[in-house]
Design a protein around this motif. Structure first.
Motif, PDB file in Angstrom:
ATOM      1  N   ASP A 151    -114.317 -22.476 -31.567  1.00  0.00           N
ATOM      2  CA  ASP A 151    -115.481 -23.346 -31.363  1.00  0.00           C
ATOM      3  C   ASP A 151    -116.420 -23.280 -32.564  1.00  0.00           C
ATOM      4  O   ASP A 151    -116.164 -22.529 -33.507  1.00  0.00           O
ATOM      5  CB  ASP A 151    -116.234 -22.947 -30.085  1.00  0.00           C
ATOM      6  N   THR A 152    -117.501 -24.042 -32.507  1.00  0.00           N
ATOM      7  CA  THR A 152    -118.486 -23.977 -33.592  1.00  0.00           C
ATOM      8  C   THR A 152    -119.262 -22.664 -33.445  1.00  0.00           C
ATOM      9  O   THR A 152    -119.376 -22.140 -32.320  1.00  0.00           O
ATOM     10  CB  THR A 152    -119.496 -25.138 -33.500  1.00  0.00           C
ATOM     11  N   PRO A 153    -119.819 -22.139 -34.553  1.00  0.00           N
ATOM     12  CA  PRO A 153    -120.588 -20.897 -34.437  1.00  0.00           C
ATOM     13  C   PRO A 153    -121.691 -21.001 -33.378  1.00  0.00           C
ATOM     14  O   PRO A 153    -121.892 -20.083 -32.589  1.00  0.00           O
ATOM     15  CB  PRO A 153    -121.180 -20.700 -35.835  1.00  0.00           C
ATOM     16  N   ASP A 154    -122.382 -22.136 -33.335  1.00  0.00           N
ATOM     17  CA  ASP A 154    -123.469 -22.304 -32.362  1.00  0.00           C
ATOM     18  C   ASP A 154    -122.973 -22.225 -30.932  1.00  0.00           C
ATOM     19  O   ASP A 154    -123.548 -21.553 -30.085  1.00  0.00           O
ATOM     20  CB  ASP A 154    -124.151 -23.670 -32.554  1.00  0.00           C
ATOM     21  N   LYS A 155    -121.881 -22.940 -30.672  1.00  0.00           N
ATOM     22  CA  LYS A 155    -121.367 -22.955 -29.293  1.00  0.00           C
ATOM     23  C   LYS A 155    -120.822 -21.585 -28.913  1.00  0.00           C
ATOM     24  O   LYS A 155    -120.923 -21.174 -27.757  1.00  0.00           O
ATOM     25  CB  LYS A 155    -120.296 -24.031 -29.147  1.00  0.00           C
ATOM     26  N   LEU A 156    -120.217 -20.903 -29.888  1.00  0.00           N
ATOM     27  CA  LEU A 156    -119.713 -19.551 -29.594  1.00  0.00           C
ATOM     28  C   LEU A 156    -120.863 -18.647 -29.195  1.00  0.00           C
ATOM     29  O   LEU A 156    -120.774 -17.902 -28.221  1.00  0.00           O
ATOM     30  CB  LEU A 156    -118.992 -18.971 -30.808  1.00  0.00           C
ATOM     31  N   ARG A 157    -121.949 -18.744 -29.965  1.00  0.00           N
ATOM     32  CA  ARG A 157    -123.098 -17.892 -29.637  1.00  0.00           C
ATOM     33  C   ARG A 157    -123.639 -18.238 -28.259  1.00  0.00           C
ATOM     34  O   ARG A 157    -123.943 -17.366 -27.455  1.00  0.00           O
ATOM     35  CB  ARG A 157    -124.184 -18.032 -30.702  1.00  0.00           C
ATOM     36  N   ALA A 158    -123.742 -19.535 -28.000  1.00  0.00           N
ATOM     37  CA  ALA A 158    -124.288 -19.960 -26.707  1.00  0.00           C
ATOM     38  C   ALA A 158    -123.369 -19.536 -25.558  1.00  0.00           C
ATOM     39  O   ALA A 158    -123.822 -19.338 -24.438  1.00  0.00           O
ATOM     40  CB  ALA A 158    -124.483 -21.474 -26.701  1.00  0.00           C
ATOM     41  N   SER A 159    -122.076 -19.399 -25.843  1.00  0.00           N
ATOM     42  CA  SER A 159    -121.135 -19.090 -24.757  1.00  0.00           C
ATOM     43  C   SER A 159    -121.236 -17.632 -24.307  1.00  0.00           C
ATOM     44  O   SER A 159    -120.824 -17.301 -23.213  1.00  0.00           O
ATOM     45  CB  SER A 159    -119.693 -19.375 -25.210  1.00  0.00           C
ATOM     46  N   VAL A 160    -121.774 -16.772 -25.153  1.00  0.00           N
ATOM     47  CA  VAL A 160    -121.789 -15.352 -24.758  1.00  0.00           C
ATOM     48  C   VAL A 160    -123.151 -14.873 -24.298  1.00  0.00           C
ATOM     49  O   VAL A 160    -123.251 -13.920 -23.542  1.00  0.00           O
ATOM     50  CB  VAL A 160    -121.315 -14.408 -25.888  1.00  0.00           C
ATOM     51  N   ALA A 161    -124.204 -15.484 -24.763  1.00  0.00           N
ATOM     52  CA  ALA A 161    -125.514 -14.969 -24.385  1.00  0.00           C
ATOM     53  C   ALA A 161    -126.570 -16.033 -24.619  1.00  0.00           C
ATOM     54  O   ALA A 161    -126.371 -16.970 -25.375  1.00  0.00           O
ATOM     55  CB  ALA A 161    -125.848 -13.731 -25.213  1.00  0.00           C
ATOM     56  N   GLU A 162    -127.695 -15.850 -23.950  1.00  0.00           N
ATOM     57  CA  GLU A 162    -128.787 -16.788 -24.130  1.00  0.00           C
ATOM     58  C   GLU A 162    -129.670 -16.336 -25.277  1.00  0.00           C
ATOM     59  O   GLU A 162    -129.603 -15.200 -25.729  1.00  0.00           O
ATOM     60  CB  GLU A 162    -129.600 -16.835 -22.835  1.00  0.00           C
ATOM     61  N   ASP A 163    -130.500 -17.279 -25.753  1.00  0.00           N
ATOM     62  CA  ASP A 163    -131.463 -16.906 -26.792  1.00  0.00           C
ATOM     63  C   ASP A 163    -132.548 -16.032 -26.166  1.00  0.00           C
ATOM     64  O   ASP A 163    -132.888 -16.180 -24.993  1.00  0.00           O
ATOM     65  CB  ASP A 163    -132.124 -18.173 -27.370  1.00  0.00           C
ATOM     66  N   ARG A 164    -133.088 -15.149 -26.997  1.00  0.00           N
ATOM     67  CA  ARG A 164    -134.145 -14.267 -26.534  1.00  0.00           C
ATOM     68  C   ARG A 164    -135.453 -14.789 -27.103  1.00  0.00           C
ATOM     69  O   ARG A 164    -135.559 -15.086 -28.294  1.00  0.00           O
ATOM     70  CB  ARG A 164    -133.841 -12.883 -27.072  1.00  0.00           C
ATOM     71  N   MET A 165    -136.459 -14.941 -26.227  1.00  0.00           N
ATOM     72  CA  MET A 165    -137.758 -15.443 -26.697  1.00  0.00           C
ATOM     73  C   MET A 165    -138.813 -14.380 -26.503  1.00  0.00           C
ATOM     74  O   MET A 165    -138.851 -13.715 -25.469  1.00  0.00           O
ATOM     75  CB  MET A 165    -138.146 -16.701 -25.915  1.00  0.00           C
ATOM     76  N   GLN A 166    -139.671 -14.252 -27.507  1.00  0.00           N
ATOM     77  CA  GLN A 166    -140.790 -13.321 -27.403  1.00  0.00           C
ATOM     78  C   GLN A 166    -142.050 -14.108 -27.735  1.00  0.00           C
ATOM     79  O   GLN A 166    -142.132 -14.725 -28.804  1.00  0.00           O
ATOM     80  CB  GLN A 166    -140.623 -12.174 -28.381  1.00  0.00           C
ATOM     81  N   ILE A 167    -143.010 -14.092 -26.792  1.00  0.00           N
ATOM     82  CA  ILE A 167    -144.244 -14.837 -27.068  1.00  0.00           C
ATOM     83  C   ILE A 167    -145.455 -13.931 -26.858  1.00  0.00           C
ATOM     84  O   ILE A 167    -145.412 -12.995 -26.058  1.00  0.00           O
ATOM     85  CB  ILE A 167    -144.380 -16.102 -26.179  1.00  0.00           C
ATOM     86  N   THR A 168    -146.488 -14.208 -27.638  1.00  0.00           N
ATOM     87  CA  THR A 168    -147.774 -13.568 -27.347  1.00  0.00           C
ATOM     88  C   THR A 168    -148.761 -14.685 -27.015  1.00  0.00           C
ATOM     89  O   THR A 168    -148.688 -15.776 -27.579  1.00  0.00           O
ATOM     90  CB  THR A 168    -148.304 -12.751 -28.551  1.00  0.00           C
ATOM     91  N   THR A 169    -149.652 -14.391 -26.059  1.00  0.00           N
ATOM     92  CA  THR A 169    -150.527 -15.445 -25.531  1.00  0.00           C
ATOM     93  C   THR A 169    -151.957 -14.931 -25.356  1.00  0.00           C
ATOM     94  O   THR A 169    -152.220 -13.746 -25.529  1.00  0.00           O
ATOM     95  CB  THR A 169    -150.024 -15.898 -24.144  1.00  0.00           C
TER      96      THR A 169
END
Ligand SMILES: Nc1ncnc2c1ncn2[C@@H]1O[C@H](COP(=O)(O)OP(=O)(O)OP(=O)(O)O)[C@@H](O)[C@H]1O
Length: 326
Positions: free
Chosen positions: A218-236
């Motif tokens: 698969d494409t690198p992006d789809k491979l990454r998406a297939s194994v794990a979600e993105d991690r988000m860190q926010i400060t508010t």
């Protein structure tokens, strides 16, 4: 649809009782950069060797630039360029002389030789060094010269087996830049293997091979998406309120880590505008971390590529634990 640059159907190779490559099906499009990833002994070189006509398949078939690798090996050889891990340059000759030899070997028309050699040397950034003895070149310069040489006879498909192995980061970057330019300017199809997963981003698609079999393509992006979600860190302005809002408005459970609200979403970049629109709390900073190709490799093979390749006892022990080859 144009003919694929490479097509393999049920391609297999046995060495005695060892199934080095098992039933590989592949299609690489013209102009594509296709990466082949796998630990030591996974079958990468054996696959490349069959596609380059250096080894005969035990069963199955393959075509390269429309030519059958078993019944039409000469045409395949004219249609491909090869760069292998071991340098095939003559260290006692100048850069230009090395290229001239290759042009003669591949019967590049005499009238075109000088022009092609100059273009190749310029593209590799070695024109000024053309008269220098290759033995004095750095590893990166040699590799770029090898890529330039492999392209002299205008092949349609370029095979690169670990083209950056053993090079320092700067030379590695220069080799990839060179490969990327070749594709953009000459539309060459590139089939490569690499151990540096962070460099596999250059590929349009990646195949992971393990124990002789293709596990996923698969494409690198789809491979990454297939194994794990993105991690988000926010400060508010108000992290407690933001946490409640994330739960209420987006159905997301967030935790506090390293002073930031942290949570996982499928596509972080697309989520950022929604977050700003819908959170209702002032946002100071947003950080999106994507899963790496190392995560992908681990998920599909049960090993990290470096553990799998480590020649030391730790690597061997790990492979034993994981049930892989020693
Ligand atoms: N000529 C050969 N004779 C016997 N076995 C072989 C031969 N060539 C390869 N093998 C075996 O076939 C399997 C696949 O080897 P191959 O070299 O294709 O793997 P690879 O993924 O290219 O590994 P590396 O990253 O080390 O080059 C291994 O188990 C290897 O030991």
């Amino acid at each position: 649809m144009p003919e694929p640059a490479i097509r393999a159907r049920g391609l297999s190779k046995k060495f005695g009782a060892t199934d080095a490559v098992r039933d590989v099906d592949l299609e690489v499009e013209q102009g594509e950069i296709f990466g082949f990833l796998g630990p030591n002994g996974a079958g990468k070189t054996t696959t490349i060797n069959m596609l380059c006509t250096l080894a005969e398949p035990t069963s199955g078939s393959a075509t390269v630039a429309g030519n059958d690798v078993v019944t039409d090996p000469d045409r395949v050889r004219l249609a491909i360029g090869l760069v292998f891990q071991d340098s095939a340059l003559d260290g006692y000759l100048s850069a230009a002389r090395n290229l001239r030899l290759h042009a003669e070997l591949y019967a590049v028309p005499r009238a075109q030789r000088a022009e092609r050699i100059e273009a190749a040397l310029r593209m590799a950034g070695l024109w000024e060094r053309r008269r220098d003895i290759v033995g004095r070149f750095s590893g990166g310069m040699k590799r770029r010269l090898e890529v330039a040489r492999a392209l002299l006879h205008s092949p349609k498909v370029l095979f690169l087996d670990e083209p950056t192995a053993g090079l320092d980061p700067q030379s590695r970057a220069a080799v990839w830049e060179h490969v990327d330019r070749l594709r953009r300017e000459q539309g060459v199809t590139v089939f490569l293997t690499t151990h540096y997963l962070e460099e596999a981003h250059i590929c349009d698609r990646i195949a992971i091979i393990d124990h002789g079999e293709i596990v996923i393509v698969d494409t690198p992006d789809k491979l990454r998406a297939s194994v794990a979600e993105d991690r988000m860190q926010i400060t508010t302005d108000d992290d407690e309120l933001a946490r409640a809002q994330l739960r209420e408005r987006f159905g997301i459970e967030a935790g506090m880590h390293d002073g930031a609200l942290t949570f996982a979403v499928a596509d972080g970049e697309q989520f950022v505008p929604r977050l700003f629109e819908g959170l209702g709390v002032g946002i100071h900073s947003v950080r999106v971390t994507r899963p790496t190709l190392d995560d992908v490799f681990l998920s599909y093979t049960g090993r990290t590529i470096r553990d799998a390749d480590a020649p030391d006892a730790r690597g061997a022990a790990l492979r034993m634990m994981m049930g892989g080859p020693r």
